[in-house]
Design a protein around this motif. Sequence first.
Motif, PDB file in Angstrom:
ATOM      1  N   PHE A  56     -11.342   0.547  15.719  1.00  0.00           N
ATOM      2  CA  PHE A  56     -10.239   0.880  16.779  1.00  0.00           C
ATOM      3  C   PHE A  56      -8.924   0.520  16.014  1.00  0.00           C
ATOM      4  CE2 PHE A  56     -13.757   0.251  19.568  1.00  0.00           C
ATOM      5  CZ  PHE A  56     -13.416   1.554  20.416  1.00  0.00           C
ATOM      6  N   SER A  57      -9.039  -0.508  15.166  1.00  0.00           N
ATOM      7  CA  SER A  57      -7.817  -0.818  14.272  1.00  0.00           C
ATOM      8  C   SER A  57      -8.153  -0.824  12.635  1.00  0.00           C
ATOM      9  CB  SER A  57      -7.407  -2.209  14.452  1.00  0.00           C
ATOM     10  OG  SER A  57      -7.043  -2.439  15.876  1.00  0.00           O
ATOM     11  N   PHE A  58      -7.169  -0.410  12.264  1.00  0.00           N
ATOM     12  CA  PHE A  58      -7.300  -0.201  10.628  1.00  0.00           C
ATOM     13  C   PHE A  58      -6.251  -1.223   9.972  1.00  0.00           C
ATOM     14  CE2 PHE A  58      -8.869   3.932  11.546  1.00  0.00           C
ATOM     15  CZ  PHE A  58     -10.281   3.714  10.916  1.00  0.00           C
ATOM     16  N   THR A  59      -6.575  -2.289   9.302  1.00  0.00           N
ATOM     17  CA  THR A  59      -5.795  -3.136   8.276  1.00  0.00           C
ATOM     18  C   THR A  59      -5.850  -2.521   6.879  1.00  0.00           C
ATOM     19  OG1 THR A  59      -6.114  -4.893   9.728  1.00  0.00           O
ATOM     20  CG2 THR A  59      -5.142  -5.263   7.866  1.00  0.00           C
ATOM     21  N   VAL A  60      -4.649  -2.436   6.369  1.00  0.00           N
ATOM     22  CA  VAL A  60      -4.642  -2.160   4.969  1.00  0.00           C
ATOM     23  C   VAL A  60      -3.762  -3.220   4.450  1.00  0.00           C
ATOM     24  CG1 VAL A  60      -3.607  -0.407   3.355  1.00  0.00           C
ATOM     25  CG2 VAL A  60      -4.776   0.469   5.307  1.00  0.00           C
ATOM     26  N   THR A  61      -4.110  -3.716   3.226  1.00  0.00           N
ATOM     27  CA  THR A  61      -3.266  -4.466   2.370  1.00  0.00           C
ATOM     28  C   THR A  61      -2.742  -3.854   1.121  1.00  0.00           C
ATOM     29  OG1 THR A  61      -4.628  -6.290   3.239  1.00  0.00           O
ATOM     30  CG2 THR A  61      -3.267  -6.646   1.219  1.00  0.00           C
ATOM     31  N   ALA A  62      -1.462  -3.757   0.942  1.00  0.00           N
ATOM     32  CA  ALA A  62      -0.814  -3.149  -0.262  1.00  0.00           C
ATOM     33  C   ALA A  62      -0.667  -4.500  -1.206  1.00  0.00           C
ATOM     34  CB  ALA A  62       0.332  -2.754  -0.034  1.00  0.00           C
ATOM     35  N   ARG A 112       1.499  -9.057  -1.947  1.00  0.00           N
ATOM     36  CA  ARG A 112       0.242  -8.721  -0.781  1.00  0.00           C
ATOM     37  C   ARG A 112       0.793  -8.619   0.301  1.00  0.00           C
ATOM     38  NH1 ARG A 112      -2.048 -11.776  -4.794  1.00  0.00           N
ATOM     39  NH2 ARG A 112      -4.092 -10.709  -5.789  1.00  0.00           N
ATOM     40  N   THR A 113       0.547  -7.556   1.169  1.00  0.00           N
ATOM     41  CA  THR A 113       1.243  -7.331   2.326  1.00  0.00           C
ATOM     42  C   THR A 113       0.122  -6.454   3.290  1.00  0.00           C
ATOM     43  OG1 THR A 113       2.515  -5.379   1.595  1.00  0.00           O
ATOM     44  CG2 THR A 113       3.636  -7.542   1.951  1.00  0.00           C
ATOM     45  N   PRO A 114      -0.389  -7.107   4.196  1.00  0.00           N
ATOM     46  CA  PRO A 114      -1.314  -6.512   5.323  1.00  0.00           C
ATOM     47  C   PRO A 114      -0.542  -5.779   6.248  1.00  0.00           C
ATOM     48  CG  PRO A 114      -1.219  -8.734   5.827  1.00  0.00           C
ATOM     49  CD  PRO A 114      -0.234  -8.566   4.508  1.00  0.00           C
ATOM     50  N   PHE A 115      -1.178  -4.485   6.785  1.00  0.00           N
ATOM     51  CA  PHE A 115      -0.411  -3.990   7.904  1.00  0.00           C
ATOM     52  C   PHE A 115      -1.794  -3.511   8.681  1.00  0.00           C
ATOM     53  CE2 PHE A 115       1.435  -0.987  10.464  1.00  0.00           C
ATOM     54  CZ  PHE A 115       2.780  -1.240  11.025  1.00  0.00           C
ATOM     55  N   THR A 116      -1.626  -3.538  10.325  1.00  0.00           N
ATOM     56  CA  THR A 116      -2.478  -3.343  10.963  1.00  0.00           C
ATOM     57  C   THR A 116      -2.094  -2.113  11.957  1.00  0.00           C
ATOM     58  OG1 THR A 116      -3.765  -5.227  10.951  1.00  0.00           O
ATOM     59  CG2 THR A 116      -4.226  -3.855  12.870  1.00  0.00           C
ATOM     60  N   GLY A 121      -8.494   8.312  14.053  1.00  0.00           N
ATOM     61  CA  GLY A 121      -8.726   7.339  13.187  1.00  0.00           C
ATOM     62  C   GLY A 121      -7.801   7.540  11.872  1.00  0.00           C
ATOM     63  N   VAL A 122      -7.856   9.062  11.292  1.00  0.00           N
ATOM     64  CA  VAL A 122      -7.333   9.294  10.103  1.00  0.00           C
ATOM     65  C   VAL A 122      -5.660   9.290  10.144  1.00  0.00           C
ATOM     66  CG1 VAL A 122      -7.076  11.756  10.737  1.00  0.00           C
ATOM     67  CG2 VAL A 122      -7.220  11.024   8.152  1.00  0.00           C
ATOM     68  N   GLU A 123      -4.979   9.273  11.635  1.00  0.00           N
ATOM     69  CA  GLU A 123      -3.841   9.214  11.632  1.00  0.00           C
ATOM     70  C   GLU A 123      -3.302   7.539  11.465  1.00  0.00           C
ATOM     71  OE1 GLU A 123       0.135  10.427  12.086  1.00  0.00           O
ATOM     72  OE2 GLU A 123      -1.738  11.522  11.485  1.00  0.00           O
ATOM     73  N   ARG A 124      -4.238   6.794  12.282  1.00  0.00           N
ATOM     74  CA  ARG A 124      -4.345   5.118  12.120  1.00  0.00           C
ATOM     75  C   ARG A 124      -4.022   4.852  10.682  1.00  0.00           C
ATOM     76  NH1 ARG A 124      -7.630   5.447  16.452  1.00  0.00           N
ATOM     77  NH2 ARG A 124      -9.442   4.641  15.353  1.00  0.00           N
ATOM     78  N   LEU A 125      -5.222   5.543   9.830  1.00  0.00           N
ATOM     79  CA  LEU A 125      -5.016   4.866   8.374  1.00  0.00           C
ATOM     80  C   LEU A 125      -3.815   5.160   7.736  1.00  0.00           C
ATOM     81  CD1 LEU A 125      -6.739   3.696   6.240  1.00  0.00           C
ATOM     82  CD2 LEU A 125      -7.886   5.868   5.881  1.00  0.00           C
ATOM     83  N   ARG A 126      -3.516   6.400   8.035  1.00  0.00           N
ATOM     84  CA  ARG A 126      -1.982   6.700   7.377  1.00  0.00           C
ATOM     85  C   ARG A 126      -0.914   5.689   7.821  1.00  0.00           C
ATOM     86  NH1 ARG A 126       2.237   8.998   8.703  1.00  0.00           N
ATOM     87  NH2 ARG A 126       1.727   9.581  10.618  1.00  0.00           N
ATOM     88  N   ILE A 127      -0.928   5.750   9.011  1.00  0.00           N
ATOM     89  CA  ILE A 127       0.072   4.618   9.400  1.00  0.00           C
ATOM     90  C   ILE A 127      -0.214   3.351   8.902  1.00  0.00           C
ATOM     91  CG2 ILE A 127       0.965   3.573  11.664  1.00  0.00           C
ATOM     92  CD1 ILE A 127       0.383   6.033  13.038  1.00  0.00           C
TER      93      ILE A 127
END
Length: 93
Positions: free
Chosen positions: A3-9, A29-33, A42-48
């Motif tokens: 339901f949530s996607f967290t990406v860390t740059a 390092r910066t995470p964003f959920t 889901g694909v849109e959440r991942l892009r965001i």
Amino acid sequence: VGFSFTVTAVVDYNVSTPDGQRAFSEVIRTPFTAGVSDAFLGVERLRIANEGAIKENIKAFITRLSNAAEADPEKFAVPEAESEPASQMEPVS
């Protein structure tokens, strides 16, 4: 199903002076959920989440670089360039 996607740059920033000396070097390092409230698909959440992580990373870089420049202004001093007087410059075509 996520339901949530967290990406860390993770970005390795290196800033050098004109003579090649390292003025700033840091891995940031910066995470964003992104959650369902950001986008249903889901694909849109991942892009965001990807975009958010990169935006936060750039903000952190600018802040840390600015703080480093304030702490050691000599290291970040821009040398005065020798330039031709405007009357001697050739027009650009």
